[in-house]
Motif scaffolding. Structure first.
Motif, PDB file in Angstrom:
ATOM      1  N   ARG A  44       0.832  -1.197   0.000  1.00 54.71           N
ATOM      2  CA  ARG A  44       0.000   0.000   0.000  1.00 54.71           C
ATOM      3  C   ARG A  44       0.873   1.256   0.000  1.00 54.71           C
ATOM      4  N   LEU A  74       1.701   5.252   0.977  1.00 57.62           N
ATOM      5  CA  LEU A  74       1.466   6.252   2.021  1.00 57.62           C
ATOM      6  C   LEU A  74       1.875   7.614   1.489  1.00 57.62           C
ATOM      7  N   ARG A 122      -2.837   8.989   7.011  1.00 58.42           N
ATOM      8  CA  ARG A 122      -3.243   7.660   7.451  1.00 58.42           C
ATOM      9  C   ARG A 122      -4.026   6.957   6.334  1.00 58.42           C
ATOM     10  N   PRO A 123      -4.077   5.628   6.356  1.00 56.07           N
ATOM     11  CA  PRO A 123      -4.746   4.889   5.285  1.00 56.07           C
ATOM     12  C   PRO A 123      -6.172   5.365   5.023  1.00 56.07           C
ATOM     13  N   SER A 134      -3.009   8.269   0.755  1.00 57.34           N
ATOM     14  CA  SER A 134      -2.659   6.943   1.264  1.00 57.34           C
ATOM     15  C   SER A 134      -3.725   5.908   0.921  1.00 57.34           C
ATOM     16  N   LEU A 151      -7.054   0.871   4.073  1.00 58.89           N
ATOM     17  CA  LEU A 151      -6.802  -0.399   4.767  1.00 58.89           C
ATOM     18  C   LEU A 151      -8.010  -0.673   5.658  1.00 58.89           C
ATOM     19  N   ARG A 170      -8.364  -1.482   9.764  1.00 58.04           N
ATOM     20  CA  ARG A 170      -7.046  -1.263  10.365  1.00 58.04           C
ATOM     21  C   ARG A 170      -7.146  -0.988  11.869  1.00 58.04           C
ATOM     22  N   ASP A 209      -1.601  -1.540  13.356  1.00 61.81           N
ATOM     23  CA  ASP A 209      -1.315  -1.317  11.936  1.00 61.81           C
ATOM     24  C   ASP A 209      -0.700   0.066  11.718  1.00 61.81           C
ATOM     25  N   GLU A 248       2.952  -0.114  12.677  1.00 64.38           N
ATOM     26  CA  GLU A 248       3.763  -0.870  11.725  1.00 64.38           C
ATOM     27  C   GLU A 248       3.896  -0.129  10.398  1.00 64.38           C
ATOM     28  N   ASP A 249       2.863   0.592   9.980  1.00 71.28           N
ATOM     29  CA  ASP A 249       2.965   1.416   8.772  1.00 71.28           C
ATOM     30  C   ASP A 249       4.095   2.433   8.910  1.00 71.28           C
ATOM     31  N   PHE A 280       7.591   2.889   7.008  1.00 71.65           N
ATOM     32  CA  PHE A 280       7.832   4.163   6.326  1.00 71.65           C
ATOM     33  C   PHE A 280       9.174   4.746   6.747  1.00 71.65           C
TER      34      PHE A 280
END
Length: 295
Positions: free
Chosen positions: A24, A26, A70-71, A76, A79, A82, A86, A89-90, A94
């Motif tokens: 994915r 970002l 953010r997703p 971005s 997700l 999420r 998550d 970890e993203d 990054f």
């Protein structure tokens, strides 16, 4: 002597999208010197990477400010479902891909719990929570929330999917109207500045640019529910900043939240509201930079 009220807001100096192979993307934006001390920004509710802060002090302080969508917001990738884990970890991935090692971090408003998740996971080396959203679903707030907010919090706890569906009906204009109608005069003097208003409106519009409010809805369902974050695991320096006129982000202005984070320090700023990120950028960043040499 540190100065306040440097609310100068400018467009990003550098902008891009980190796209790992098969993964994915970002979206990110940067301000300040490219060789400065990296400081990640976890933006507030329903905003994108385009709204930075501290433009007048970043070069002088040597700060490379990096805001990350953010997703599902801005640039971005979404997700669905999420979690706070998550989010951590993203940003760990990054930071690794961009060679940031363990950066410092600022979490503003609804971006605060996502930043705290990063601190608990050891992703960052120090954190400033500025006008941070508190865990309003915590039982200690059960008798102090306004009725409408209490109802939304109860829904987020009892039926997170239903809460997310409800929040998905929100719009950029609704967020603008809510902020402008519910903020004290000291904050409106910032939010109504032409440069700030233009940047804020752009960030709101971009946050919803994917054609739905799914990113904002997931953010809000997570933030209003019970946080699945073990704050006792936080082992890095954390400063929490609240204005003494701001009761919207935390009913007790961060006192209880500070007590839950080992070694955290609360700063209650006189005659200030929820716009501290912009009115007191130099104080926030100077204090945060002080942690860079001790971790």
């Amino acid at each position: 002597m540190m100065r306040s009220m440097d609310v100068h807001v400018i467009a990003p100096v550098r902008i891009g999208r980190e796209e790992p192979p098969g993964g994915r993307g970002l979206g990110w934006a940067e301000w300040g010197p490219v060789d400065g001390v990296p400081v990640l920004l976890s933006p507030g509710a329903a905003t994108s990477r385009h709204l930075g802060f501290g433009a007048g002090v970043l070069d002088r302080l040597g700060v490379r400010l990096i805001s990350v969508d953010r997703p599902g917001l801005g640039a971005s990738s979404p997700l669905p479902g999420r979690t706070f884990d998550d989010a951590a970890e993203d940003l760990r991935a990054f930071a690794a891909r961009r060679g940031l090692e363990r950066p410092l971090m600022v979490g503003n408003s609804q971006g605060a719990p996502f930043a705290l998740a990063c601190a608990a996971a050891g992703v960052v080396a120090g954190l400033a929570v500025v006008s941070g959203a508190d865990e309003v679903a915590d039982p200690r707030f059960s008798d102090v929330l306004p009725d409408e907010l209490r109802g939304l919090v109860d829904l987020a706890v009892s039926d997170p999917s239903a809460a997310e569906t409800l929040f998905a009906g929100f719009t950029a204009q609704a967020m603008w109207d809510m902020v402008m109608s519910g903020s004290p005069a000291c904050d409106l003097s910032v939010y109504r500045r032409p440069d700030f208003a233009a940047a804020y409106r752009r960030a709101l519009d971009e946050a919803f640019a994917q054609g739905a409010a799914a990113g904002y809805a997931r953010d809000t369902a997570l933030a209003m529910g019970r946080w699945d974050i073990d704050l006792s695991r936080v082992s890095v320096p954390v400063d929490l900043w609240y204005g003494e006129r701001d009761f919207g982000h935390s009913p007790d202005q961060g006192a209880g939240l500070t007590a839950r984070i080992p070694g955290a320090v609360r700063h209650l700023v006189p005659d200030a509201g929820g716009a501290l990120l912009w009115t007191h950028a130099e104080q926030v960043l100077t204090t945060l930079l002080g942690h860079a040499s001790v971790v």
